[in-house]
Design a protein around this motif. Structure first.
Motif, PDB file in Angstrom:
ATOM      1  N   TYR A 116      -2.501 -11.863  -2.398  1.00  0.00           N
ATOM      2  CA  TYR A 116      -2.708 -10.522  -1.870  1.00  0.00           C
ATOM      3  C   TYR A 116      -2.188  -9.476  -2.853  1.00  0.00           C
ATOM      4  N   TRP A 132      -2.207  -6.072  -2.133  1.00  0.00           N
ATOM      5  CA  TRP A 132      -1.845  -4.845  -1.446  1.00  0.00           C
ATOM      6  C   TRP A 132      -2.981  -3.824  -1.439  1.00  0.00           C
ATOM      7  N   LYS A 140      -5.504  -3.487   0.388  1.00  0.00           N
ATOM      8  CA  LYS A 140      -5.965  -3.026   1.693  1.00  0.00           C
ATOM      9  C   LYS A 140      -4.804  -2.597   2.582  1.00  0.00           C
ATOM     10  N   TYR A 166      -0.891  -2.470   4.297  1.00  0.00           N
ATOM     11  CA  TYR A 166       0.066  -3.252   5.058  1.00  0.00           C
ATOM     12  C   TYR A 166      -0.610  -4.261   5.986  1.00  0.00           C
ATOM     13  N   ALA A 167      -1.656  -3.776   6.656  1.00  0.00           N
ATOM     14  CA  ALA A 167      -2.222  -4.549   7.749  1.00  0.00           C
ATOM     15  C   ALA A 167      -2.820  -5.880   7.294  1.00  0.00           C
ATOM     16  N   PHE A 168      -3.214  -5.959   6.069  1.00  0.00           N
ATOM     17  CA  PHE A 168      -3.902  -7.162   5.637  1.00  0.00           C
ATOM     18  C   PHE A 168      -2.984  -8.183   4.986  1.00  0.00           C
ATOM     19  N   ASN A 169      -1.708  -7.849   4.951  1.00  0.00           N
ATOM     20  CA  ASN A 169      -0.778  -8.771   4.309  1.00  0.00           C
ATOM     21  C   ASN A 169      -0.343  -9.827   5.309  1.00  0.00           C
TER      22      ASN A 169
END
Lengths: 365, 482
Positions: free
Chosen positions: A329, A331, A333, A335-338
């Motif tokens: 990842y 970053w 996208k 916070y939500a996609f982590n």
């Protein structure tokens, strides 16, 4: 030499299309536990150094079948953002969020737990570290978010840098090849330094791209560099003014929205690596794809399908037969996609056939 | 024809463009469409051979490579079937054509709307429609009714001119009485001459002197001649103005050629979209015929356009304008004066190259993702000083909290972004456009990852057709090498 044991006849057919094949790529066992920040191949052997946000730097040895085994690792005070080998491939330096850089000597510490020696110190996170040679001595150069680039002599343990260059902004990316050092900073500034005169900034330009610089990467022949931005675009920039006519930029790492025809999703270009032999290069992006390009013919040589996650770092090995890419990842996208489900892995792509060769007969345009 | 190309194609232009059945892309030229199909859809992935049709490729695969082709490559999901034989625009089922047309039409109006939003701001001062989305409601009808606009403008001009003339309105026969050549131009301009009612009327009162007055007014007058024979279709129902001087000055010896001309080949009179396009050829013939005898005149080639534009009325009115009709002058801004609504919109080329909306996945131009990550609590760096340990910990906790808020920002940004899309796409256009002076040359298409083979299409924008085809062929060669 058939690295990865791939038969050449079987692969020949597949390479005739522009879409490459990643099914033969080998995954590195025991990958880092957190996002991978940098990959670097030793020039001496098939040793791959991997720096990660999990504070560790791992060194993998890759055998002729493409299998990687963890060889050694060392740990730093905080997330490691960059790592680099010395020119002879015996020393490894890594730097990161603990504001320092550590160097390990693989020759000296064979078979034992690596003990790093601190070689650099900054006021803020060190984003990039590279090694180069000045008068035959290994030197370390670090670029930090404290808006400086510092040179360090590893033999000097006093903690004072051998030189400091003030940068226009936070250093985001750096690359060096031969005597060329290119520093990309926030606010789209790029500094070009001739390492035979390391104290002088040869040139400061603003990025040819209109968006944040993600990565710079020097040509194999050190006559220029490629710039990648967050807006799915890559620029080819020559250093000397006489070559400006050859500068250009192109779009990459964009996807058409599946539902709306006129909406393009634009991903950031995270990594650019030049092939050590052919001088062609790869781009890899947040969209999880990587591509090989020929800058002289202005052609894409090969594109590859999505690999399952953002590609954060790429590297060719010393002879250009292995292309390593790190999926983790980045970053992009937010916070939500982590999520924990996001893959963190390193893949080794065997460079077979003509994948990275410039097209024969394609004239310079 | 008017030299200035309209910056935005109208609906019919869009509908007329050849498009690819398999991927719904549209092209400038049928040839390019065909080479696109050969390169993208009918190319053998084994040997790179380009076939003409899907059926051909099927047979080729079967016979040469002993493989069966099941789908057309690079096609839209519902269009990859092999059962329809497509070549260029041939073979596309009617219902698909209808579907396409509908989509294009919808897109067209969506574009119009979007453009009015996008361009609303820059020309906020114009005509009082405000900027932003609010203005779009007013603007759209304006864009659509260019003809009406021009018609009204023409009406207005004519009325004004008529007032100036002292009430000589709405009558083609009233004006011939009027005096000097220079003035005569003013009421009609080039525009009204379209409706000049009768040629016959001109015969009735031919003043003897041709040479001198004609020489003075020649340029502006000359183009009108060919039109006079037109039986004056009541296009606008506004003012009819038969240019008096033309008749007045036409000496008997010149009338015959005119008459003959009008009878044999009345020039096709086009009145479309407010622009009046005189046929250049007939024009030049006519004018050179007449001009050479009295005195030498600048090349007649430049003549046709001038009187044709309604907004040029002003230019035509001034005596100066009548005396300097050189081709270069015809290109002057006045000739390009079109309603501001049309003028303010970005050029068609950019609009075509870039998708209407570009959505950056990572939108923060100011801060790198790594910096955001590094600010997370779990990566927060605690300086290793014994004294500060406690402080450091609390610090990091605070930073962590703040940063998780910060971290949430990009998503919020992305939402904003969807709203701001129009603006963003404009700025991106600027970024990639040639208007920005920079040494770098954009080559988005040659290396664009979607299609190497489409070079021809885009290059065609800037080149003449022939060159475009040449480029297309060149691209074909390159794909062969693959």
């Amino acid at each position: 030499m058939s690295l990865f044991g791939g038969g050449s006849s079987a692969t020949q057919a597949a390479t005739s299309s522009t879409q490459g094949d990643t099914s033969k790529d080998v995954e590195v066992a025991n990958p880092p536990e957190d996002s991978i920040s940098d990959l670097s191949f030793s020039s001496a052997a098939n040793l791959l150094a991997v720096s990660s946000w999990d504070k560790k730097v791992r060194i993998y040895e890759i055998n002729n079948n493409g299998e990687a085994t963890g060889k050694n690792y060392f740990e730093m005070g905080d997330a490691v953002l960059s790592c680099a080998w010395s020119k002879d491939g015996t020393k490894l330096v890594a730097a990161g969020a603990d504001r320092s850089a550590m160097m390990v000597d693989l020759k000296a510490s064979q078979g034992v737990q690596l003990q790093g020696a601190k070689v650099a110190q900054h006021e803020d996170t060190i984003r990039c570290v590279k090694m180069w040679q000045f008068n035959g001595n290994d030197m370390v150069v670090t670029g930090s978010w404290d808006k400086t680039v510092k040179y360090w002599d590893p033999r000097d343990s006093s903690g004072t840098p051998a030189g400091i260059i003030q940068c226009p902004n936070r250093v985001y990316t750096m690359d060096t090849r031969d005597n060329l050092l290119v520093v990309g900073t926030a606010e789209r500034q790029i500094q070009v330094i001739n390492l035979s005169k390391p104290q002088d900034v040869y040139k400061t330009i603003s990025s040819p791209l209109k968006w944040q610089t993600r990565v710079v990467s020097c040509f194999t022949d050190a006559t220029g560099f490629a710039v990648g931005s967050i807006e799915g675009r890559c620029a080819i920039q020559y250093v000397e003014d006489k070559d400006v006519g050859l500068n250009f930029s192109f779009k990459c790492h964009r996807q058409q929205d599946t539902s709306q025809r006129d909406v393009a999703k634009v991903y950031s270009v995270n990594a650019i690596s030049f092939h050590p032999v052919h001088g062609t290069f790869s781009t890899a992006g947040s969209d999880g794809t990587f591509h090989f390009w020929d800058k002289d013919a202005k052609h894409r040589l090969k594109g590859y399908p999505e690999v399952g996650g953002s590609i954060t770092a790429t590297a060719f090995n010393n002879n250009g037969q292995i292309f390593a890419y790190a999926v983790s990842y980045d970053w992009s996208k937010g916070y939500a996609f982590n999520t924990p489900q996001y893959p963190t892995k390193i893949k080794l792509h065997p460079v077979i056939g003509d994948e990275c060769k410039p097209r024969p007969g394609s004239k310079k345009r | 024809m008017g030299k200035k190309k309209r910056t935005h194609p109208d609906l019919q232009d869009k509908l007329d463009r050849p498009w690819c059945f398999y991927c719904e892309r549209d092209f400038d030229d049928l040839k390019i469409l065909i080479s696109h199909q050969k390169a993208k859809h009918f190319k053998c992935e084994r040997c790179g051979r380009r076939l003409n049709t899907a059926g051909g490729l099927q047979v080729h695969m079967n016979q040469v490579h002993k493989e069966t082709l099941t789908v057309v490559e690079n096609a839209l999901p519902h269009r990859h079937g092999l059962e329809i034989e497509i070549f260029g625009m041939e073979g596309i089922p009617d219902e698909v054509v209808a579907q396409h047309n509908q989509r294009v039409t919808q897109q067209h109006f969506a574009d119009l709307h979007e453009r009015s939003i996008a361009t609303g701001n820059p020309i906020a001062g114009y005509g009082g429609f405000g900027g932003g989305a609010g203005g779009s409601g007013h603007k759209k009808p304006k864009l659509e009714s260019k003809e009406d606009l021009k018609k009204r403008l023409a009406e207005h001009k004519a009325r004004k001119a008529a007032e100036k003339e002292g009430g000589a309105t709405s009558s083609g026969n009233a004006t011939p009485l009027d005096g000097t050549p220079g003035v005569v131009q003013s009421p009609g301009g080039g525009f009204q001459s379209v409706g000049s009612p009768s040629f016959g009327g001109a015969h009735i009162s031919p003043p003897p002197a041709y040479g001198h007055p004609y020489g003075q007014s020649a340029y502006s007058q000359a183009p009108q001649h060919p039109y006079q024979p037109q039986p004056a279709p009541l296009l606008h129902g506004t003012t009819y103005y038969s240019p008096p001087v033309t008749h007045a000055t036409a000496s008997p010896q010149y009338q015959n050629p005119y008459q003959g001309y009008s009878m044999t080949s009345p020039p096709p009179l086009q009145y479309r979209g407010g622009a009046y396009h005189p046929p250049p050829h007939s024009m030049s013939t006519a004018s050179s015929d007449m001009h050479q005898p009295p005195n030498t005149l600048p090349p007649p080639a430049g003549l046709p356009q001038r009187p044709s534009f309604a907004p040029d009325v002003n230019a035509e009115q001034s005596p100066v304008a009548t005396s300097i009709h050189e081709p270069a002058q015809n290109e002057d801004p006045a000739a390009e004066t079109t309603p501001a609504a049309e003028k303010a919109v970005p050029t068609k080329k950019k609009y075509k190259k870039d998708p209407a909306f570009i959505r950056l996945v990572y939108t923060d131009n100011e801060m790198s993702p790594e910096e955001k990550m590094a600010k997370l609590a779990r990566y927060a760096f605690v300086p290793d000083h014994a004294k500060e340990t406690v402080l450091g910990v609390s610090n990091s906790a605070v930073t962590g909290a703040v940063n998780s808020i910060l971290a949430a920002e990009p998503t919020a940004d992305m939402v904003d972004n969807t709203i701001d899309d129009a603006g963003l796409s404009t700025s991106l256009n600027e970024a990639s456009g040639k208007t920005v002076p920079e040494p770098i040359e954009e080559v988005p298409t040659t290396m664009a990852d979607e299609a190497m083979n489409d070079t021809g299409t885009v290059t065609a924008d800037t080149l003449v057709d022939k060159n475009a085809i040449a480029t297309a062929e060149k691209t074909r060669d390159e794909t062969m090498e693959e």
